[in-house]
Scaffold this active site. Sequence first.
Site, PDB file in Angstrom:
ATOM      1  N   CYS A  32     -27.442   1.939 -80.277  1.00 57.36           N
ATOM      2  CA  CYS A  32     -28.077   1.965 -81.412  1.00 57.36           C
ATOM      3  C   CYS A  32     -28.607   0.455 -81.992  1.00 57.36           C
ATOM      4  O   CYS A  32     -29.562   0.493 -82.374  1.00 57.36           O
ATOM      5  CB  CYS A  32     -27.104   2.565 -82.637  1.00 57.36           C
ATOM      6  SG  CYS A  32     -25.573   1.733 -82.793  1.00 57.36           S
ATOM      7  N   ASN A  55     -35.447   8.770 -74.175  1.00 57.71           N
ATOM      8  CA  ASN A  55     -35.049  10.178 -73.727  1.00 57.71           C
ATOM      9  C   ASN A  55     -35.706  11.256 -73.948  1.00 57.71           C
ATOM     10  O   ASN A  55     -35.107  12.573 -73.954  1.00 57.71           O
ATOM     11  CB  ASN A  55     -33.624  10.116 -74.813  1.00 57.71           C
ATOM     12  CG  ASN A  55     -32.620   9.223 -74.555  1.00 57.71           C
ATOM     13  OD1 ASN A  55     -32.931   7.965 -74.329  1.00 57.71           O
ATOM     14  ND2 ASN A  55     -31.513   9.562 -74.284  1.00 57.71           N
ATOM     15  N   ASP A  56     -37.009  11.108 -74.383  1.00 59.46           N
ATOM     16  CA  ASP A  56     -37.875  12.428 -74.692  1.00 59.46           C
ATOM     17  C   ASP A  56     -38.731  12.566 -73.475  1.00 59.46           C
ATOM     18  O   ASP A  56     -39.861  13.253 -73.377  1.00 59.46           O
ATOM     19  CB  ASP A  56     -38.528  12.479 -75.760  1.00 59.46           C
ATOM     20  CG  ASP A  56     -37.700  12.202 -77.024  1.00 59.46           C
ATOM     21  OD1 ASP A  56     -36.598  12.973 -77.067  1.00 59.46           O
ATOM     22  OD2 ASP A  56     -37.837  11.486 -77.925  1.00 59.46           O
ATOM     23  N   HIS A 108     -22.852   2.520 -86.741  1.00 58.90           N
ATOM     24  CA  HIS A 108     -24.063   2.974 -86.445  1.00 58.90           C
ATOM     25  C   HIS A 108     -25.121   2.131 -87.256  1.00 58.90           C
ATOM     26  O   HIS A 108     -24.969   1.396 -88.340  1.00 58.90           O
ATOM     27  CB  HIS A 108     -24.437   4.389 -86.900  1.00 58.90           C
ATOM     28  CG  HIS A 108     -25.718   4.718 -86.290  1.00 58.90           C
ATOM     29  ND1 HIS A 108     -26.185   4.799 -85.151  1.00 58.90           N
ATOM     30  CD2 HIS A 108     -26.759   5.444 -87.028  1.00 58.90           C
ATOM     31  CE1 HIS A 108     -27.337   5.232 -84.890  1.00 58.90           C
ATOM     32  NE2 HIS A 108     -27.719   5.626 -85.946  1.00 58.90           N
ATOM     33  N   SER A 152     -20.078  17.720 -94.112  1.00 59.28           N
ATOM     34  CA  SER A 152     -18.820  17.096 -93.934  1.00 59.28           C
ATOM     35  C   SER A 152     -18.225  16.963 -92.612  1.00 59.28           C
ATOM     36  O   SER A 152     -19.057  17.545 -91.853  1.00 59.28           O
ATOM     37  CB  SER A 152     -17.957  18.565 -94.851  1.00 59.28           C
ATOM     38  OG  SER A 152     -17.820  19.712 -93.889  1.00 59.28           O
ATOM     39  N   ASP A 155     -34.718   6.094 -87.822  1.00 63.05           N
ATOM     40  CA  ASP A 155     -33.703   5.819 -86.970  1.00 63.05           C
ATOM     41  C   ASP A 155     -34.185   6.074 -85.540  1.00 63.05           C
ATOM     42  O   ASP A 155     -34.254   7.064 -85.302  1.00 63.05           O
ATOM     43  CB  ASP A 155     -32.506   6.622 -87.262  1.00 63.05           C
ATOM     44  CG  ASP A 155     -31.425   6.338 -86.410  1.00 63.05           C
ATOM     45  OD1 ASP A 155     -31.219   5.884 -85.413  1.00 63.05           O
ATOM     46  OD2 ASP A 155     -30.328   6.672 -86.922  1.00 63.05           O
TER      47      ASP A 155
END
Length: 226
Positions: free
Chosen positions: A136, A89-90, A194, A171, A217
Amino acid sequence: WFSGDDVYMSNENERQEYVLNENGIIFVGNARYIEARGWYYGQFQDLLNICLTMLDLSLYYRQDPAMDVSRRGDPKYVGRVISSMINGNDNDNGVLLGKWQGSFHSHENPSRWDGSVVILKKWRQDNYRPVQYGQCWVFAGVMCTVLRCLGIPTRLVSNFNSAHDVDRNLSIDKYYDSSGRSLNIGKDSTWDYHVWNESWFVRPDLGRSYSGWQVLDATPQEQSRG
Protein backbone atom coordinates in the site's frame (compact mmCIF):
# COMPACT_ATOMS: atom_id res chain seq x y z
CA TRP A 1 -1.50 28.65 -9.25
CA PHE A 2 -4.29 29.82 -11.61
CA SER A 3 -7.43 30.67 -9.63
CA GLY A 4 -9.69 29.42 -12.42
CA ASP A 5 -8.19 25.91 -12.43
CA ASP A 6 -9.97 22.95 -10.84
CA VAL A 7 -6.78 22.17 -8.87
CA TYR A 8 -6.17 25.76 -7.70
CA MET A 9 -4.63 25.84 -4.22
CA SER A 10 -4.59 29.33 -2.71
CA ASN A 11 -2.20 28.71 0.18
CA GLU A 12 1.43 29.13 -0.91
CA ASN A 13 2.80 26.91 1.89
CA GLU A 14 0.47 24.12 0.78
CA ARG A 15 1.55 24.56 -2.85
CA GLN A 16 5.17 24.20 -1.76
CA GLU A 17 4.34 21.02 0.18
CA TYR A 18 1.77 19.24 -2.00
CA VAL A 19 2.94 20.25 -5.50
CA LEU A 20 6.63 21.15 -5.40
CA ASN A 21 8.17 19.09 -2.58
CA GLU A 22 10.08 16.10 -3.97
CA ASN A 23 10.79 14.49 -0.58
CA GLY A 24 8.42 13.20 2.06
CA ILE A 25 7.74 10.80 4.89
CA ILE A 26 5.37 7.82 4.82
CA PHE A 27 4.09 6.57 8.19
CA VAL A 28 3.76 2.78 8.53
CA GLY A 29 3.88 0.16 11.32
CA ASN A 30 1.11 -0.18 13.87
CA ALA A 31 -0.74 2.05 16.29
CA ARG A 32 1.73 1.33 19.11
CA TYR A 33 4.86 1.63 17.00
CA ILE A 34 4.63 4.12 14.16
CA GLU A 35 7.62 4.14 11.83
CA ALA A 36 8.50 7.05 9.57
CA ARG A 37 9.92 6.03 6.18
CA GLY A 38 11.62 8.56 3.95
CA TRP A 39 10.33 8.62 0.38
CA TYR A 40 11.70 10.40 -2.69
CA TYR A 41 8.83 11.45 -4.95
CA GLY A 42 11.06 13.06 -7.58
CA GLN A 43 8.15 14.34 -9.66
CA PHE A 44 10.46 16.67 -11.61
CA GLN A 45 13.05 14.02 -12.52
CA ASP A 46 12.26 13.56 -16.23
CA LEU A 47 9.07 11.59 -15.56
CA LEU A 48 6.48 13.55 -17.56
CA ASN A 49 6.64 11.35 -20.66
CA ILE A 50 6.31 8.25 -18.46
CA CYS A 51 3.22 9.71 -16.80
CA LEU A 52 1.65 10.65 -20.15
CA THR A 53 2.39 7.17 -21.48
CA MET A 54 0.61 5.79 -18.42
CA LEU A 55 -2.54 7.60 -19.53
CA ASP A 56 -2.18 6.26 -23.08
CA LEU A 57 -1.78 2.65 -21.87
CA SER A 58 -4.88 2.70 -19.69
CA LEU A 59 -7.97 0.67 -20.48
CA TYR A 60 -9.89 3.96 -20.55
CA TYR A 61 -7.82 5.21 -23.50
CA ARG A 62 -7.85 1.88 -25.32
CA GLN A 63 -11.62 1.62 -25.08
CA ASP A 64 -12.36 5.18 -26.28
CA PRO A 65 -9.31 7.33 -27.14
CA ALA A 66 -11.27 10.44 -28.12
CA MET A 67 -13.36 10.43 -24.95
CA ASP A 68 -10.31 9.75 -22.79
CA VAL A 69 -8.24 12.61 -24.21
CA SER A 70 -11.19 15.02 -24.00
CA ARG A 71 -11.47 14.37 -20.23
CA ARG A 72 -7.81 14.80 -19.30
CA GLY A 73 -8.51 18.30 -18.03
CA ASP A 74 -10.76 16.82 -15.32
CA PRO A 75 -8.77 15.86 -12.18
CA LYS A 76 -11.54 13.49 -11.05
CA TYR A 77 -11.14 11.49 -14.23
CA VAL A 78 -7.35 11.63 -14.30
CA GLY A 79 -7.23 10.52 -10.66
CA ARG A 80 -9.35 7.46 -11.41
CA VAL A 81 -7.27 6.51 -14.45
CA ILE A 82 -4.00 6.87 -12.56
CA SER A 83 -5.29 4.96 -9.51
CA SER A 84 -6.09 2.09 -11.87
CA MET A 85 -2.73 2.25 -13.66
CA ILE A 86 -0.51 2.39 -10.56
CA ASN A 87 -1.27 -1.27 -9.85
CA GLY A 88 -0.82 -3.99 -12.44
CA ASN A 89 -3.34 -6.41 -10.98
CA ASP A 90 -5.91 -5.74 -13.73
CA ASN A 91 -3.73 -6.90 -16.65
CA ASP A 92 -3.58 -3.32 -17.93
CA ASN A 93 0.19 -2.69 -18.05
CA GLY A 94 0.04 -1.12 -14.58
CA VAL A 95 3.17 0.04 -12.80
CA LEU A 96 3.36 -2.25 -9.76
CA LEU A 97 2.27 -5.79 -8.94
CA GLY A 98 1.04 -6.23 -5.39
CA LYS A 99 2.16 -9.06 -3.15
CA TRP A 100 1.54 -9.51 0.58
CA GLN A 101 2.49 -13.13 1.31
CA GLY A 102 5.16 -15.66 0.40
CA SER A 103 8.73 -15.17 -0.73
CA PHE A 104 10.12 -12.06 -2.40
CA HIS A 105 13.55 -13.53 -3.15
CA SER A 106 13.22 -13.45 -6.95
CA HIS A 107 12.09 -9.79 -7.04
CA GLU A 108 12.24 -6.67 -4.91
CA ASN A 109 10.82 -6.85 -1.39
CA PRO A 110 8.34 -3.94 -1.09
CA SER A 111 10.04 -2.77 2.12
CA ARG A 112 13.24 -1.99 0.18
CA TRP A 113 11.76 0.72 -2.05
CA ASP A 114 12.51 4.27 -0.91
CA GLY A 115 11.31 6.32 -3.85
CA SER A 116 9.17 6.46 -6.97
CA VAL A 117 11.68 7.44 -9.65
CA VAL A 118 13.51 4.11 -9.84
CA ILE A 119 10.16 2.25 -9.97
CA LEU A 120 8.73 4.35 -12.78
CA LYS A 121 11.93 4.20 -14.83
CA LYS A 122 12.18 0.44 -14.34
CA TRP A 123 8.57 0.13 -15.53
CA ARG A 124 9.49 1.98 -18.74
CA GLN A 125 12.75 0.05 -19.14
CA ASP A 126 10.89 -3.26 -18.85
CA ASN A 127 8.52 -2.25 -21.66
CA TYR A 128 5.72 -1.32 -19.25
CA ARG A 129 5.50 -4.66 -17.47
CA PRO A 130 4.48 -4.37 -13.80
CA VAL A 131 7.40 -3.95 -11.40
CA GLN A 132 7.48 -6.59 -8.66
CA TYR A 133 6.49 -5.93 -5.89
CA GLY A 134 4.43 -3.23 -4.18
CA GLN A 135 2.27 -2.83 -1.10
CA CYS A 136 0.00 0.00 0.00
CA TRP A 137 2.64 2.59 0.89
CA VAL A 138 4.53 1.90 -2.35
CA PHE A 139 1.37 2.29 -4.46
CA ALA A 140 0.58 5.53 -2.61
CA GLY A 141 4.10 6.91 -2.96
CA VAL A 142 4.21 6.28 -6.70
CA MET A 143 0.72 7.65 -7.21
CA CYS A 144 1.67 10.83 -5.36
CA THR A 145 4.62 11.27 -7.73
CA VAL A 146 2.53 10.81 -10.87
CA LEU A 147 -0.29 13.13 -9.81
CA ARG A 148 2.11 15.86 -8.68
CA CYS A 149 3.98 15.48 -11.97
CA LEU A 150 0.68 16.04 -13.80
CA GLY A 151 -0.05 19.14 -11.71
CA ILE A 152 -2.57 17.77 -9.19
CA PRO A 153 -1.74 18.60 -5.53
CA THR A 154 -1.47 15.27 -3.71
CA ARG A 155 -0.52 13.92 -0.29
CA LEU A 156 -0.39 10.58 1.53
CA VAL A 157 -2.63 9.49 4.41
CA SER A 158 -1.73 6.68 6.84
CA ASN A 159 -4.47 5.02 8.89
CA PHE A 160 -3.73 2.63 11.77
CA ASN A 161 -5.96 -0.24 12.91
CA SER A 162 -7.46 0.05 9.46
CA ALA A 163 -10.82 -1.70 9.12
CA HIS A 164 -11.29 -3.88 6.04
CA ASP A 165 -15.02 -4.45 5.68
CA VAL A 166 -15.61 -7.17 3.09
CA ASP A 167 -19.39 -7.57 3.25
CA ARG A 168 -20.09 -3.79 3.17
CA ASN A 169 -22.21 -3.60 6.33
CA LEU A 170 -19.95 -0.88 7.80
CA SER A 171 -18.81 -3.05 10.71
CA ILE A 172 -16.02 -5.53 11.43
CA ASP A 173 -17.76 -8.77 12.36
CA LYS A 174 -16.18 -11.34 14.68
CA TYR A 175 -17.81 -14.63 15.62
CA TYR A 176 -17.49 -16.67 18.85
CA ASP A 177 -18.95 -19.93 20.08
CA SER A 178 -20.87 -20.33 23.35
CA SER A 179 -17.59 -20.81 25.21
CA GLY A 180 -16.16 -17.54 23.96
CA ARG A 181 -13.71 -19.13 21.53
CA SER A 182 -13.13 -17.24 18.32
CA LEU A 183 -14.57 -18.80 15.18
CA ASN A 184 -12.66 -18.29 11.96
CA ILE A 185 -15.70 -17.84 9.72
CA GLY A 186 -15.73 -14.10 9.00
CA LYS A 187 -13.86 -12.45 6.15
CA ASP A 188 -13.63 -8.98 7.70
CA SER A 189 -10.23 -7.98 9.06
CA THR A 190 -8.30 -5.13 10.63
CA TRP A 191 -4.95 -4.25 9.09
CA ASP A 192 -2.12 -2.78 11.17
CA TYR A 193 -2.13 0.18 8.82
CA HIS A 194 -3.12 1.28 5.34
CA VAL A 195 -1.83 4.15 3.19
CA TRP A 196 -3.73 5.96 0.45
CA ASN A 197 -3.74 9.36 -1.26
CA GLU A 198 -5.72 12.55 -1.19
CA SER A 199 -5.72 15.04 -4.06
CA TRP A 200 -6.93 18.63 -3.98
CA PHE A 201 -9.52 19.78 -6.54
CA VAL A 202 -13.00 21.23 -6.80
CA ARG A 203 -16.13 19.10 -7.22
CA PRO A 204 -18.60 20.98 -9.44
CA ASP A 205 -20.48 17.68 -9.86
CA LEU A 206 -21.22 17.47 -6.12
CA GLY A 207 -21.25 21.11 -5.03
CA ARG A 208 -18.83 23.57 -3.44
CA SER A 209 -19.00 21.99 0.03
CA TYR A 210 -17.39 18.80 -1.35
CA SER A 211 -14.40 20.58 -2.90
CA GLY A 212 -10.95 20.13 -1.38
CA TRP A 213 -9.14 16.92 -0.47
CA GLN A 214 -10.46 13.89 -2.38
CA VAL A 215 -9.64 10.27 -1.51
CA LEU A 216 -7.89 8.06 -4.08
CA ASP A 217 -6.59 4.57 -3.38
CA ALA A 218 -4.36 2.69 -5.84
CA THR A 219 -3.96 -0.47 -3.74
CA PRO A 220 -5.78 -3.36 -5.48
CA GLN A 221 -8.54 -4.90 -3.39
CA GLU A 222 -11.74 -6.80 -4.08
CA GLN A 223 -13.63 -6.11 -7.27
CA SER A 224 -16.50 -3.67 -6.86
CA ARG A 225 -19.53 -4.24 -9.11
CA GLY A 226 -17.25 -6.28 -11.38
